[in-house]
Design a protein around this motif. Structure first.
Motif, mmCIF file in Angstrom:
data_model
loop_
_atom_site.group_PDB
_atom_site.id
_atom_site.type_symbol
_atom_site.label_atom_id
_atom_site.label_comp_id
_atom_site.label_asym_id
_atom_site.label_seq_id
_atom_site.Cartn_x
_atom_site.Cartn_y
_atom_site.Cartn_z
ATOM 1 N N ALA A 151 27.380 45.659 73.443
ATOM 2 C CA ALA A 151 27.706 44.600 74.519
ATOM 3 C C ALA A 151 26.600 44.656 75.518
ATOM 4 O O ALA A 151 25.894 45.324 75.555
ATOM 5 N N LEU A 152 27.077 43.944 76.803
ATOM 6 C CA LEU A 152 26.443 43.981 77.978
ATOM 7 C C LEU A 152 26.399 45.306 78.582
ATOM 8 O O LEU A 152 27.595 45.728 78.323
ATOM 9 N N GLY A 185 28.217 49.126 78.929
ATOM 10 C CA GLY A 185 29.145 48.138 79.535
ATOM 11 C C GLY A 185 30.356 47.921 78.725
ATOM 12 O O GLY A 185 30.536 48.548 77.413
ATOM 13 N N CYS A 219 27.145 34.062 82.895
ATOM 14 C CA CYS A 219 25.979 33.720 81.853
ATOM 15 C C CYS A 219 25.349 32.543 82.125
ATOM 16 O O CYS A 219 25.908 31.669 82.995
ATOM 17 N N SER A 267 23.722 44.577 71.483
ATOM 18 C CA SER A 267 23.713 44.328 72.957
ATOM 19 C C SER A 267 22.329 43.544 73.250
ATOM 20 O O SER A 267 22.705 42.681 74.059
ATOM 21 N N TRP A 305 23.842 40.130 72.790
ATOM 22 C CA TRP A 305 24.572 39.647 73.976
ATOM 23 C C TRP A 305 23.624 39.218 75.223
ATOM 24 O O TRP A 305 23.952 38.323 75.751
ATOM 25 N N CYS A 315 23.506 35.487 76.855
ATOM 26 C CA CYS A 315 23.770 35.229 78.161
ATOM 27 C C CYS A 315 22.660 34.550 78.857
ATOM 28 O O CYS A 315 22.954 33.932 79.861
ATOM 29 N N SER A 322 32.438 42.107 78.963
ATOM 30 C CA SER A 322 31.531 41.263 78.603
ATOM 31 C C SER A 322 32.331 40.037 78.193
ATOM 32 O O SER A 322 31.757 38.812 78.537
ATOM 33 N N LEU A 361 26.506 44.881 85.200
ATOM 34 C CA LEU A 361 26.883 43.225 84.403
ATOM 35 C C LEU A 361 26.478 42.321 85.255
ATOM 36 O O LEU A 361 26.645 42.360 86.478
#
Length: 279
Positions: free
Chosen positions: A166-167, A207, A175, A144, A147, A151, A212, A171
């Motif tokens: 992940a994000l 997320g 990005c 994460s 990510w 981003c 994502s 969110l």
């Protein structure tokens, strides 16, 4: 000083005090390298000459030193990269060894985006690899964090390889810029499900991986939405967005849970070198 003695002295000085020697002064499991905001571990190729950096962020509750003997750590060094494994550290967090992943309802003592920048600069100086390719990989919470960096700070690395993370919500709308990213996830992951999950009574939400990927597709200009192609292997399902306006996105799903599929490290290093060759 006689010429022969001068050249010998220069050789000794380079051997004892050059980048490879400096890298050996710290970084092993017992003696981490220290920067202002924390510590990291580092391994160099045997000849002391690195052609870039592979950085790997550990999962919650573990430490960077445990990654020195990982498949990615050993594989990176064998291929001639400096391998760097920073230590997530937040004493007031549920997991002391954690990362300050951006998420609603959470706060941390350290800005890990700034910390990782410090680590990268220090490792590049020690290894003598300024302006050489960087791969940033990570697992679970470390994934994460990868990510987040991809981003928010896309220039940090040439390529990103998050796994099982992940994000987090809320969110971002978008990005900062296109990146090259290869995401890996277990179909049966119950710790970080593909769709995310609610924690702490709904105050913190992992997320959705699909969300994502959608954000990154839009950032990379993947106008077709669907991947250029899919591919299949025994116990691997892959989707390839390689015809976007900029950058590329790869997704690999495997039937396992919260962990790495067999051969993950080799595949990530192969992909990283393909990205380099295509630039």
């Amino acid at each position: 000083m006689k010429p022969r003695m001068f050249f010998w002295a220069a050789f000794v000085s380079a051997t004892l005090f050059g980048p490879a020697a400096q890298a050996r002064d710290c970084g092993n499991a017992e003696t981490p390298c220290v920067v202002d905001r924390g510590t990291y571990h580092m391994a160099m190729p045997e000849d002391g000459q690195a052609k870039g950096i592979v950085m790997h962020l550990h999962g919650a509750g573990t430490q960077g030193k445990g990654l020195l003997k990982s498949g990615l750590g050993r594989g990176a060094v064998e291929r001639g990269y400096a391998f760097v494994a920073p230590d997530g550290y937040h004493p007031n967090s549920r997991f002391v060894r954690n990362w300050s992943v951006r998420a609603k309802g959470t706060s941390f003592e350290r800005d890990d985006a700034a910390f990782l920048r410090d680590v990268l600069a220090d490792a590049q100086a020690k290894a003598g690899v300024a302006d050489m390719p960087v791969l940033l990989a990570g697992f679970s919470r470390g994934g994460s964090m990868v990510w987040d960096i991809a981003c928010d700070d896309p220039g940090f690395a040439m390529a990103y390889a998050p796994m099982a993370g992940a994000l987090w919500d809320d969110l971002p709308d978008s990005c900062t810029a296109p990146v090259n990213l290869f995401h890996t996830h277990g179909w049966n992951d119950r710790t970080v499900p593909l769709e995310g999950r609610s924690l702490r009574g709904g105050t913190v939400i992992q997320g959705d991986v699909w969300a994502s990927l959608k954000i990154l597709r839009e950032t990379n200009g993947c106008d077709a939405r669907q991947p250029e192609r899919n591919s299949f292997e025994p116990e691997r399902w892959l989707r390839h967005w390689t015809d976007c306006a900029a950058g590329r996105i790869e997704l690999m799903l495997h039937p396992g849970g919260h962990g790495a599929p067999r051969g993950w490290a080799t595949r990530m290093l192969d992909w990283f070198e393909t990205v380099q060759a295509d630039l």
